[in-house]
Design a protein around this motif. Sequence first.
Motif, mmCIF file in Angstrom:
data_model
loop_
_atom_site.group_PDB
_atom_site.id
_atom_site.type_symbol
_atom_site.label_atom_id
_atom_site.label_comp_id
_atom_site.label_asym_id
_atom_site.label_seq_id
_atom_site.Cartn_x
_atom_site.Cartn_y
_atom_site.Cartn_z
ATOM 1 N N LEU A 66 0.797 -1.224 0.000
ATOM 2 C CA LEU A 66 0.000 0.000 0.000
ATOM 3 C C LEU A 66 0.834 1.281 0.000
ATOM 4 C CD1 LEU A 66 -2.619 -1.160 2.659
ATOM 5 C CD2 LEU A 66 -2.933 -1.077 0.171
ATOM 6 N N ARG A 67 2.166 1.145 0.112
ATOM 7 C CA ARG A 67 3.000 2.337 0.292
ATOM 8 C C ARG A 67 3.954 2.635 -0.853
ATOM 9 N NH1 ARG A 67 6.403 1.816 5.356
ATOM 10 N NH2 ARG A 67 6.912 3.966 4.810
ATOM 11 N N THR A 68 4.263 1.644 -1.688
ATOM 12 C CA THR A 68 5.377 1.832 -2.623
ATOM 13 C C THR A 68 4.977 2.351 -3.996
ATOM 14 O OG1 THR A 68 5.214 -0.549 -3.041
ATOM 15 C CG2 THR A 68 6.958 0.189 -1.549
ATOM 16 N N ASN A 69 3.696 2.354 -4.334
ATOM 17 C CA ASN A 69 3.267 2.841 -5.643
ATOM 18 C C ASN A 69 2.472 4.128 -5.479
ATOM 19 O OD1 ASN A 69 2.348 3.268 -8.249
ATOM 20 N ND2 ASN A 69 1.865 1.111 -8.626
ATOM 21 N N PRO A 70 3.010 5.260 -5.939
ATOM 22 C CA PRO A 70 2.308 6.538 -5.760
ATOM 23 C C PRO A 70 1.168 6.766 -6.741
ATOM 24 C CG PRO A 70 4.368 6.893 -6.932
ATOM 25 C CD PRO A 70 4.339 5.429 -6.550
ATOM 26 N N ILE A 71 0.984 5.867 -7.710
ATOM 27 C CA ILE A 71 -0.077 6.041 -8.700
ATOM 28 C C ILE A 71 -1.430 5.783 -8.046
ATOM 29 C CG2 ILE A 71 -1.029 5.202 -10.887
ATOM 30 C CD1 ILE A 71 1.814 4.446 -11.700
ATOM 31 N N ASP A 72 -2.325 6.722 -8.172
ATOM 32 C CA ASP A 72 -3.633 6.637 -7.521
ATOM 33 C C ASP A 72 -4.399 5.408 -7.990
ATOM 34 O OD1 ASP A 72 -5.696 7.678 -5.832
ATOM 35 O OD2 ASP A 72 -6.782 8.311 -7.630
ATOM 36 N N GLY A 73 -4.909 4.639 -7.043
ATOM 37 C CA GLY A 73 -5.712 3.470 -7.354
ATOM 38 C C GLY A 73 -4.922 2.215 -7.649
ATOM 39 N N MET A 74 -3.583 2.268 -7.578
ATOM 40 C CA MET A 74 -2.751 1.100 -7.862
ATOM 41 C C MET A 74 -2.028 0.658 -6.595
ATOM 42 S SD MET A 74 -3.067 0.196 -11.068
ATOM 43 C CE MET A 74 -1.621 -0.820 -11.306
ATOM 44 N N ASP A 75 -2.336 -0.530 -6.128
ATOM 45 C CA ASP A 75 -1.623 -1.121 -4.992
ATOM 46 C C ASP A 75 -0.602 -2.108 -5.533
ATOM 47 O OD1 ASP A 75 -3.275 0.305 -3.329
ATOM 48 O OD2 ASP A 75 -4.637 -1.378 -2.953
ATOM 49 N N VAL A 112 -5.600 -17.717 -11.783
ATOM 50 C CA VAL A 112 -5.305 -16.841 -12.913
ATOM 51 C C VAL A 112 -4.061 -16.017 -12.608
ATOM 52 C CG1 VAL A 112 -6.171 -15.018 -14.433
ATOM 53 C CG2 VAL A 112 -7.757 -16.716 -13.479
ATOM 54 N N VAL A 113 -2.956 -16.364 -13.264
ATOM 55 C CA VAL A 113 -1.728 -15.588 -13.120
ATOM 56 C C VAL A 113 -1.312 -14.939 -14.431
ATOM 57 C CG1 VAL A 113 -0.826 -16.747 -11.077
ATOM 58 C CG2 VAL A 113 -0.356 -17.726 -13.338
ATOM 59 N N GLY A 114 -2.029 -15.241 -15.521
ATOM 60 C CA GLY A 114 -1.849 -14.475 -16.748
ATOM 61 C C GLY A 114 -2.321 -13.048 -16.513
ATOM 62 N N VAL A 115 -1.658 -12.078 -17.135
ATOM 63 C CA VAL A 115 -1.916 -10.657 -16.861
ATOM 64 C C VAL A 115 -3.184 -10.182 -17.567
ATOM 65 C CG1 VAL A 115 -1.037 -8.304 -17.198
ATOM 66 C CG2 VAL A 115 0.516 -10.143 -16.481
ATOM 67 N N TYR A 116 -4.029 -9.472 -16.821
ATOM 68 C CA TYR A 116 -5.163 -8.735 -17.374
ATOM 69 C C TYR A 116 -5.034 -7.287 -16.902
ATOM 70 C CZ TYR A 116 -7.319 -13.137 -18.729
ATOM 71 O OH TYR A 116 -7.564 -14.345 -19.319
ATOM 72 N N ARG A 117 -5.481 -6.349 -17.744
ATOM 73 C CA ARG A 117 -5.281 -4.935 -17.432
ATOM 74 C C ARG A 117 -6.613 -4.192 -17.355
ATOM 75 N NH1 ARG A 117 -0.687 -2.617 -17.531
ATOM 76 N NH2 ARG A 117 -1.545 -0.643 -18.282
ATOM 77 N N PRO A 118 -6.676 -3.146 -16.517
ATOM 78 C CA PRO A 118 -7.906 -2.358 -16.431
ATOM 79 C C PRO A 118 -8.262 -1.665 -17.737
ATOM 80 C CG PRO A 118 -6.492 -1.924 -14.540
ATOM 81 C CD PRO A 118 -5.682 -2.726 -15.502
ATOM 82 N N GLN A 119 -7.251 -1.297 -18.521
ATOM 83 C CA GLN A 119 -7.481 -0.704 -19.839
ATOM 84 C C GLN A 119 -6.521 -1.337 -20.833
ATOM 85 O OE1 GLN A 119 -6.547 1.796 -17.320
ATOM 86 N NE2 GLN A 119 -8.661 1.819 -16.614
#
Length: 381
Positions: A104-113, A284-291
């Motif tokens: 919860l602390r290392t990614n400053p991009i909003d909405g990305m944990d 499911v460990v294959g990557v899916y993306r929000p966009q």
Amino acid sequence: MKAVVYQGPRDVAVRDVPDPTIEAPTDAIVRITTTNICGSDLHMYEGRTSVEKGKILGHENMGIVEAVGNAVSRVKVGDRVSVPFNIACGTCRNCVEGWTSFCLRTNPIDGMDGAAYGYADMGPYDGGQAELLRVPFADFNLLELPQGTEHENDFTMLSDIFPTGWHGTELAGMRAGDRVAVFGAGPVGLLAAHSAMIRGASEVYVVDKERDRLDLAGKIGATPIDFGKADAVEQILDATGGRGADCGVEAVGYQAHDPSGQEHPELVLDNLVKAVRSTGGIGVVGVYRPQDPGAATDAAKEGRVAFDYGTFFSKGQRMGTGQCPVMRYNRHLRDLIITGRATPSFLVSHELPLDEAADGYRHFDQRDSGWTKVLLRPAMS
């Protein structure tokens, strides 16, 4: 130092960039001995992410500690280490509960944990396809390895794909004696199959259409399923007397395609729902993306993948998803390598100097025969 830099779709180059420095007292600098090209890197390479030009790529890294900040007390200069792709603080709620992939602390991009090295939307961190890498929160993140060079090609899988393959079997709820269906015979799928074999699967079916990858699956004792020759679900049902697999692993992701090359992001999920028995699990460990602006449908461009949820529900199946919390598994997998129980290096096809990274990316992206896993060695002449 020299580093592999993203310049645009299907365009990476080795450039001279500034050396990393200690930016916080909890940092370490690692001199990279081996760094790998990952299938996930190809999403960026192909222009299917929002990665910025100039990004240093590479999240599968290992090497020797060269410097440490004055608050680092466990890790020492000279230690041989594996660097988990997750960048985790070690103190937030998710880290404390073992979910370092969702720090919860290392990614400053909003909405990305969750953060990672050299990857789109995973924070501002440089990757390790370079001579040197800065590692934040080094005492927490780094995994110590035996000194020397033994097992180098095995240990280099500990940063991501071996734990990720193992995680796929965990998410699927696999138990000893299960029949396991793995869709995708790329590096993660092959190591999911290897993990399932180590964990006592009675049968492992590996689905792909690339002959070289299917041959590797056969060499580790799995049953290759070529979906280019016949329907994969029918082959698995036939092999299990119509019952289906007990559980399955999705190791393909949002760029799944049929034998003709047409993309169908729901294809593997639909096949697993059909191929896994009622009450079985799917990891499911294959990557899916929000966009995904390059997706085949308008819904998929917004990250909406319409798989056969009705059948999934009616069969009482369960599904686990998400990036692997590497630290949950890497110590155990390291020891399986040391004792000879695990040999993830079986999938290594090429070991290249860093200067040849662009060729490695090109061959791996084109699925050229024999290019199953590419390792980069900064010190190789």
